[in-house]
Design a protein around this motif. Structure first.
Motif, short mmCIF file in Angstrom:
data_model
loop_
_atom_site.label_atom_id
_atom_site.label_comp_id
_atom_site.label_asym_id
_atom_site.label_seq_id
_atom_site.Cartn_x
_atom_site.Cartn_y
_atom_site.Cartn_z
N ALA A 158 0.73 -1.10 -0.07
CA ALA A 158 -0.16 0.11 0.00
C ALA A 158 0.98 1.21 0.06
CB ALA A 158 -1.16 -0.05 1.07
N THR A 159 1.76 1.38 0.70
CA THR A 159 2.68 2.46 0.69
C THR A 159 3.41 2.59 -0.58
OG1 THR A 159 3.32 1.94 3.27
CG2 THR A 159 4.97 3.23 1.76
N VAL A 160 3.86 1.71 -1.23
CA VAL A 160 4.75 1.88 -2.62
C VAL A 160 3.74 2.38 -3.30
CG1 VAL A 160 5.33 0.40 -4.38
CG2 VAL A 160 6.23 -0.03 -2.19
N ARG A 161 2.24 1.64 -3.56
CA ARG A 161 1.50 2.19 -4.45
C ARG A 161 1.09 3.87 -4.19
NH1 ARG A 161 -2.27 -1.22 -2.99
NH2 ARG A 161 -1.91 -2.82 -4.60
N ASP A 162 0.96 3.98 -2.91
CA ASP A 162 0.86 5.44 -2.64
C ASP A 162 1.71 6.64 -3.06
OD1 ASP A 162 -1.73 5.05 -1.50
OD2 ASP A 162 -0.99 5.34 0.58
N ASP A 163 2.92 6.01 -2.93
CA ASP A 163 4.18 6.85 -3.52
C ASP A 163 4.18 7.01 -4.81
OD1 ASP A 163 5.06 6.96 -0.73
OD2 ASP A 163 6.59 5.23 -0.91
N LEU A 164 3.90 5.74 -5.49
CA LEU A 164 3.81 5.84 -7.09
C LEU A 164 2.80 6.84 -7.45
CD1 LEU A 164 4.35 2.19 -7.93
CD2 LEU A 164 5.82 3.92 -8.56
N ASP A 165 1.65 6.54 -6.86
CA ASP A 165 0.46 7.36 -7.44
C ASP A 165 0.89 9.05 -7.17
OD1 ASP A 165 -1.09 5.26 -8.37
OD2 ASP A 165 -2.29 5.37 -6.68
N ALA A 166 1.52 9.42 -5.94
CA ALA A 166 1.65 10.66 -5.76
C ALA A 166 2.81 11.12 -6.59
CB ALA A 166 2.24 10.62 -4.22
N ALA A 167 3.85 10.32 -7.08
CA ALA A 167 4.83 10.63 -7.72
C ALA A 167 4.58 11.11 -9.20
CB ALA A 167 5.96 9.73 -7.80
N VAL A 168 3.44 9.93 -9.75
CA VAL A 168 2.90 10.33 -10.98
C VAL A 168 2.13 11.64 -11.19
CG1 VAL A 168 1.44 9.52 -12.75
CG2 VAL A 168 2.93 7.83 -11.74
#
Length: 207
Positions: A22-32
């Protein structure tokens, strides 16, 4: 080891893995969402040194918190060599944190970074004391720090604060305010004005 412990171990492991995903997904979405140069999670995951540094830090910070300080430091130095970003394993980073471009960013041991924070390349969250005390900045949620800015000492940048490129900040910045210049001067936004949009008045001070 009891039978109950053996039964619970897989559940705990599954919980840890779920939180990590979940943390990795959140980080990726925020970065994109913050990087108009990419629109793909895959591209961001493979080609963002800022994210690589953050993900490595999350591991080194866990090691640091468990008392494994030497492995934590070695891991952080390996990430520094690979990404150009130096994050001390003692630093605390919030959710959906993003470092754009990455190169030259330094985050000190006692720095605290809130959720939804964004740093550009060349930013330093540094100290102004040689004593083993809280000596690095605290950034509230939603803070943006522009390229080359230096935020120094045990100061607080309130939620939503924006720091212009190459600014040198040594005093607190209130929430929803803009700090630019050397030394940085704080200017409050007019009611209802987004401080990030206020920096568009002087775009060279932002990125």
């Amino acid at each position: 080891m009891t039978l109950l412990t053996l039964v619970r171990a897989p559940r705990r492991a599954a919980g840890v893995l779920g939180r990590a995903v979940a943390t990795v997904r959140d980080d990726l979405d925020a970065a994109v969402a913050r990087d108009p140069a990419t629109d793909s999670r895959v591209e961001m995951a493979l080609a963002s040194p800022g994210l690589h540094a953050i993900w490595t830090h999350r591991v080194s910070h866990a090691l640091w918190g468990r008392g494994h300080r030497l492995p934590a430091r070695l891991l952080s130095q390996a990430a520094r060599a690979a990404t150009g970003v130096e994050i001390h394993p003692g630093a605390t980073l919030g959710r959906r944190f993003f470092i754009d471009h990455g190169m030259g960013v330094v985050i000190g041991e006692t720095a605290e970074v809130g959720d939804d924070v964004m740093l550009y390349h060349g930013v330093t969250l540094g100290g102004r004391s040689m004593e083993p005390v809280k000596r690095h900045p605290t950034l509230g949620d939603g803070v943006t720090v522009g390229a080359g800015a230096k935020v120094l000492g045990n100061i607080v940048l309130g939620h939503g604060a924006q720091v212009g490129a190459n600014a040198v900040v040594t005093k607190d910045v209130p929430a929803m305010c803009v700090a630019t210049g050397v030394p940085a001067k704080v200017r409050a936004c007019e009611p209802g004005v987004d401080p990030q949009h206020a920096l568009y008045d002087e775009p060279a001070l932002w990125i």
